[in-house]
Structures are given as C-alpha cells and as structure tokens.
Design an enzyme around this catalytic site. Structure first.
Site, PDB file in Angstrom:
ATOM      1  N   VAL A 182       0.820  -1.220   0.000  1.00 26.56           N
ATOM      2  CA  VAL A 182       0.000   0.000   0.000  1.00 26.56           C
ATOM      3  C   VAL A 182       0.850   1.264   0.000  1.00 26.56           C
ATOM      4  O   VAL A 182       0.322   2.360  -0.109  1.00 26.56           O
ATOM      5  CB  VAL A 182      -0.984   0.031   1.198  1.00 26.56           C
ATOM      6  CG1 VAL A 182      -2.024  -1.048   1.080  1.00 26.56           C
ATOM      7  CG2 VAL A 182      -0.245  -0.073   2.539  1.00 26.56           C
ATOM      8  N   LYS A 227       5.211   2.922  -0.566  1.00 27.84           N
ATOM      9  CA  LYS A 227       6.660   2.688  -0.698  1.00 27.84           C
ATOM     10  C   LYS A 227       7.377   3.986  -0.370  1.00 27.84           C
ATOM     11  O   LYS A 227       7.044   5.035  -0.923  1.00 27.84           O
ATOM     12  CB  LYS A 227       6.975   2.250  -2.131  1.00 27.84           C
ATOM     13  CG  LYS A 227       8.448   1.978  -2.359  1.00 27.84           C
ATOM     14  CD  LYS A 227       8.671   1.143  -3.598  1.00 27.84           C
ATOM     15  CE  LYS A 227      10.131   1.090  -4.007  1.00 27.84           C
ATOM     16  NZ  LYS A 227      11.073   0.851  -2.925  1.00 27.84           N
ATOM     17  N   PHE A 263      13.011   4.098   2.600  1.00 29.89           N
ATOM     18  CA  PHE A 263      13.705   3.025   3.310  1.00 29.89           C
ATOM     19  C   PHE A 263      12.908   1.732   3.374  1.00 29.89           C
ATOM     20  O   PHE A 263      13.470   0.681   3.676  1.00 29.89           O
ATOM     21  CB  PHE A 263      14.009   3.458   4.749  1.00 29.89           C
ATOM     22  CG  PHE A 263      14.742   4.761   4.814  1.00 29.89           C
ATOM     23  CD1 PHE A 263      16.014   4.878   4.287  1.00 29.89           C
ATOM     24  CD2 PHE A 263      14.153   5.873   5.384  1.00 29.89           C
ATOM     25  CE1 PHE A 263      16.690   6.080   4.325  1.00 29.89           C
ATOM     26  CE2 PHE A 263      14.822   7.078   5.433  1.00 29.89           C
ATOM     27  CZ  PHE A 263      16.096   7.186   4.895  1.00 29.89           C
ATOM     28  N   LYS A 274       5.445  -2.696   7.855  1.00 29.65           N
ATOM     29  CA  LYS A 274       6.459  -1.870   7.183  1.00 29.65           C
ATOM     30  C   LYS A 274       7.699  -2.739   7.040  1.00 29.65           C
ATOM     31  O   LYS A 274       8.266  -3.188   8.050  1.00 29.65           O
ATOM     32  CB  LYS A 274       6.737  -0.620   8.027  1.00 29.65           C
ATOM     33  CG  LYS A 274       7.604   0.405   7.340  1.00 29.65           C
ATOM     34  CD  LYS A 274       7.529   1.732   8.078  1.00 29.65           C
ATOM     35  CE  LYS A 274       8.354   2.809   7.393  1.00 29.65           C
ATOM     36  NZ  LYS A 274       8.294   4.085   8.081  1.00 29.65           N
ATOM     37  N   ASP A 323       8.910  15.237  10.309  1.00 26.82           N
ATOM     38  CA  ASP A 323       8.439  15.076   8.929  1.00 26.82           C
ATOM     39  C   ASP A 323       6.908  15.095   8.914  1.00 26.82           C
ATOM     40  O   ASP A 323       6.268  14.264   8.266  1.00 26.82           O
ATOM     41  CB  ASP A 323       8.997  13.778   8.331  1.00 26.82           C
ATOM     42  CG  ASP A 323       8.978  13.808   6.800  1.00 26.82           C
ATOM     43  OD1 ASP A 323       8.783  14.900   6.233  1.00 26.82           O
ATOM     44  OD2 ASP A 323       9.150  12.747   6.179  1.00 26.82           O
TER      45      ASP A 323
HETATM   46  N1  ADE Z   1       0.277   3.494   4.961  1.00 28.68           N
HETATM   47  C1  ADE Z   1       1.317   3.576   5.762  1.00 28.68           C
HETATM   48  N2  ADE Z   1       1.033   3.052   6.961  1.00 28.68           N
HETATM   49  C2  ADE Z   1      -0.234   2.639   6.909  1.00 28.68           C
HETATM   50  C3  ADE Z   1      -1.117   2.033   7.840  1.00 28.68           C
HETATM   51  N3  ADE Z   1      -0.694   1.747   9.057  1.00 28.68           N
HETATM   52  N4  ADE Z   1      -2.361   1.778   7.473  1.00 28.68           N
HETATM   53  C4  ADE Z   1      -2.745   2.092   6.234  1.00 28.68           C
HETATM   54  N5  ADE Z   1      -1.986   2.640   5.311  1.00 28.68           N
HETATM   55  C5  ADE Z   1      -0.736   2.929   5.642  1.00 28.68           C
END
Ligand code: ADE
Length: 521
Positions: free
Chosen positions: A221, A223, A226, A248, A350
């Site tokens: 979902v 990129k 890192f 992640k 950020d």
């Molecule tokens: N994009 C980055 N982190 C996310 C998350 N925890 N839930 C949904 N989309 C995301």
C-alpha cells in the site's frame, strides 16, 4: 538517514548475569540469549569474565566506560570487537572487554591480546579439563533448560490460543510475538476496538516471546525511501479469523533505519490514540535475505492527503480531524504521558499530510517516525549536530531551510514541527465548507512550486519571499474559522519562538469546540 542519526542511537548489547561461555580456540561466546538497547548513547557493550579454580562465569551488559566495574575501568572501548584484557583481581582471574557500534559486539570474546596468554591457554587446554569436571552439573542444567523450554512453549501455545479467542471476542489481552533475540518491552497491548481498530492503553506489557506472528502479506500500500508498507492478515489461529494489520518492511540494508524507528516506537511513551499503534517488530528470513518488519495497526482510509483530495469537510468534522492531529503532535512533544508519568519528548520532523493516517472514526494518527528525534535533555549539542536539514522541503520551516536551528534549545525541534503542523491545518481548512467556496484540494504552496520542490526553491519562497499559503478574507467570515485562521498564522510565524506550542494549539481547538457547542458558529 541512518548514518546521520547514529550518534543519537544507543548500542544494542548482550545483557546477562552469569552465563556459561562457549569457547572454540581463542574465541568464546557469552552464551547469553538476551539483548537490550543501552539507556544512554554513552554506554558501551561490556563483558566481564570471572574465573576461579573450576568455574567460569561471564556477565554481559551496557556500561558507562568512565565508571568502574569490578573495581576496574573498562580497558579499551573504541573497538567494534570485544578483546579480552586481563585485569587485576583479588578473587580469581578477571578479564574485561568493551566495544561499540556493532550490534551485540560483546557476545564474541577474543582473547589473543591478553598480556599473560592465559586465556588462550585456558581456552585450548584448561577448558576440556574443566568441561569434564563440569559435565554432571552441565547435564543437569541442560535438562532443566529443556524442561523450562517445554513448559514455556506449552504456556505460550495456551496463551496464544487464549489471545486469538479473546481478540475474536473484542476483549483486550496481551499480544504475543517478536522473534527477537532481544528481550524487549512491547509497548502496546492489542485491543480490538469497537470499529475493528486498535486502541491504546497506559499499561505496558513485556514481550519475551520468540515466535513470529502468523502474518500473511496481502498487498503493498505504500513505498518510501527506506521501506515498503503492506496490508497484511494477522491470523487468529484458534478461531480461523484474522484481522488486518500494516507491515512496514525494511530490506536487509536498512537495518539501521528499522532499528531507529523501532526504538522510537518501542519507547512505551509514544502510545496515544492519535499516534499510529505499534504492535511489534520482527526479523524475518525471506527467500534470499533477512527483512526487518514493523507491524502496526492498519487504517484502510489511507492518508490525509488522499482523504482531503476526495472529501469536503463540515466544520465539526474539521474540528474532530484537525483537533486529533494537534493532540497527536502535542502528545509527542509532551514531557508527560496521558497517565501523568514523565516521558521523553519527541520531535516528528516530517509532519505532512501523507504521514497522517485517517482512522475509521475520522480522527487521525501520526505515522512514519523514521526521522523522529528523542529530545532527551541529557543529550548535548554534539548529539544533535547532524540533526539539521531533514524532512520534506515543502514542509520545512524557514530556520530549517536556512540551516539556522538553535541546537542549544530542544524547543527548536518542536517549533519546526509546529510550522509543518500549520501547513497541515491549512490543508484541512482549505477543504472545509465553512470557508465558503471550497476549491479542489491543493498541497501547501501547490500553485507556487513544482510537484517535488527542492530545498533551494522552498528557500526562495518561504525564507526570502516570506511566502505562506493564502488565507482569503472569506475564511474569516465564520467565527470558528477566524480562530483557526489566526491559529494557523501564529504557527507559521517566521520567528520560531513566536509560534504557538502544540499544547496551545490544542487549547485553541478546545475553544473552537466550545464555539460549536454554544452554537456561536
Ligand atoms: N500506509 C502507511 N502506513 C499505513 C497504515 N498503518 N495503514 C494504512 N496505510 C498505511
């Protein structure tokens, strides 16, 4: 990023009292299965080797090199390797080594530099003799360890079954997980909330488990520089149900980025309903190499920028959404947890609409702590020396663009966040129907700069041109929007010290909510 912040990161060291080392030639290993981050950046990894006639015990720990240990100072401590040195001792033989920068560098103990050569002799000749005489107690210890292991695995299975069943029922129970060679504090307890999202609590649970979570990756979902973010299924093995989480994934080379973000997250004090909920972190073996995972709550509505692109907000919806963002930032910046205990303040560094997730109840959670900074008062200016120009150019405060940040004062880092926050508040306000005609969504400075402006461009606009996003007079016709417009303008003041604090902004939101409640707006 990683290299720039290494000097503010603490070492990860083996941490055991009295383990039984295993040797091969002149090299021994502590045989210690626990690790920990050191409390402060000054602390190094140390192992102490104590030996009397027939027994050797080692103690591994984090230790400040300027403080004595076993009545001696750690001999040399700038090496990445732990080279054992004989030290004076009144009770048997004593060897000490210290090392830095390599993860768990105090695990592998090297003896070739000892002045009396004893340790080499010991490891080659004395050890087999000692081993034979130690065999019966060793066997007993192994049997106890095996029995303990079996007992624990049995208990874990029972607990994970219980957890899976209870999570299915929406009842809060501690989460098991983390492969971890590390013994860690797991900062969140997983609670299935009313809307299927996870809520936070004040209590911490300690996670000593060694199992990986049963997770199946679904779809990528996001990129970033890192890491990639995936939507994934966390299976509840007993019930056959699953819940959706976010993973992640940091590739092998980004170990330091993973370790950094995990460190920020595992700081228990980060827990807040407006901060993305950390579940756990894992080291995973993929087909070719190791990956590093951070597992968090998943928010299906995506980030704030995408949300604002597709939705116009009512004034109450704005208050709820923007108020929650402000509360998240105020919590990061605060020296206290909602429970009233002391915490280390954190600067996000950020803040932007793509680093804010929209939860199912239309409040928000801050995410991406990859360059966040712990504002630890015990750190010195030198520790922050590399902390200058980071973040996203579009959202950088004038003093950051100018690289004139006052590193002497930790408040400076909060003031930079407040500037970025003001731009996010402007984005939200620009999509609220209380301002009159609502235009299509635009990023701050959207009409003035290209899609990914560089620092030089932003310097021209924000620093030299003193440009800020437009707040038309029509916004101020609504009493609530007038307070919000003034608040935004006070947060992007050119002078960092003149800006409101996040706590003040939170107070303003309370006032605006009152305006709604009292029906003035
Ligand atoms: N994009 C980055 N982190 C996310 C998350 N925890 N839930 C949904 N989309 C995301």
């Amino acid at each position: 990023m990683a290299a720039a912040y290494r000097n503010t990161m603490t070492n990860v060291c083996k941490w055991c009292d009295n383990s039984n080392p295993i040797c091969d030639g002149a090299v021994c290993f502590t045989n210690c299965s626990l690790s920990s981050y050191c409390d402060s950046v000054e602390e190094i990894c140390v192992t102490v080797w104590k030996q009397d006639n027939d027994s050797v015990r080692v103690t591994s720990l984090c230790h400040h090199p300027l403080l004595p240990l076993e009545n001696v100072l750690v001999p040399s401590y700038n090496s990445v390797r732990c080279v054992m040195q004989a030290m004076p001792s009144e009770t048997g033989r004593l060897y000490v080594c210290g090392c830095v920068n390599e993860q768990e560098c105090n695990d592998k103990l090297i003896f070739y530099n000892t002045s009396d050569g004893y340790a080499v002799l010991h490891s080659r000749e004395a050890l087999p003799v000692a081993a034979i005489s130690l065999l019966p107690p060793l066997l007993l210890a192994v049997m106890i360890a095996v029995l303990f292991y079996l007992y624990r695995t049995q208990r874990l299975r029972k607990r994970s079954k219980l957890w899976a069943e209870k999570a299915g029922n929406g009842t809060s129970v501690p989460l098991h997980s983390r492969k971890a060679k590390f013994s860690y504090r797991l900062s969140s307890s997983l609670t299935a909330g009313s809307q299927g999202e996870m809520s936070t609590a004040c209590a911490n649970s300690i996670n000593h488990n060694t199992e990986l979570l049963p997770i199946e990756l679904d779809q990528r979902v996001g990129k970033g520089r890192f890491a990639e973010v995936w939507r994934a299924k966390l299976k509840h093995t007993a019930s056959g149900h699953h819940e959706i989480v976010a993973v992640k994934i940091f590739p092998f080379q980004e170990y330091l980025s993973w370790r950094y973000e995990r460190h920020i997250f595992t700081d228990a004090d980060l827990k807040h309903e407006n901060v993305l909920q950390f579940i756990t972190s894992e080291e995973r073996m993929s087909s070719l190499q190791k990956d590093y995972w951070i597992i968090t709550a998943y928010h299906a509505r995506g980030n704030l920028k995408d949300h604002l692109t597709h939705h116009v907000l009512s004034w109450p919806a704005l208050l709820k959404m923007a108020g929650s963002i402000v509360n998240g930032v105020a919590h990061l910046h605060s020296d206290y947890t909602p429970c009233g205990t002391a915490k280390i303040a954190i600067a996000h560094r950020d803040i932007k609409s793509t680093n804010i997730l929209v939860k199912s109840d239309s409040t928000c959670a801050l995410c991406d702590f990859g360059i966040a900074l712990r504002l630890d008062p015990s750190l010195t200016v030198d520790d922050f020396a590399n902390s200058g120009q980071v973040g996203t150019a579009r959202y950088m405060a004038p003093e950051v663009l100018e690289t004139r940040v006052n590193l002497e004062d930790l408040e400076s880092f909060k003031q930079m966040d407040v500037y970025s926050l003001s731009l996010v508040l402007w984005e939200v306000a620009s999509r609220c129907d209380a301002i009159g005609e609502v235009r299509n969504y635009e990023l701050p400075f959207g009409s003035m700069v290209q899609q990914h402006p560089c620092v030089e461009t932003m310097r021209d606009v924000v620093l030299h041109g003193r440009g800020r996003p437009d707040i038309p007079d029509t916004w101020r016709r609504d009493p609530g929007m007038e307070i919000l417009s003034d608040t935004i303008a006070e947060c992007w003041d050119h002078d960092p010290e003149a800006r409101l604090t996040a706590h003040c902004v939170a107070e303003r939101f309370n006032i605006m909510e009152q305006v709604v409640r009292d029906g003035v707006s």
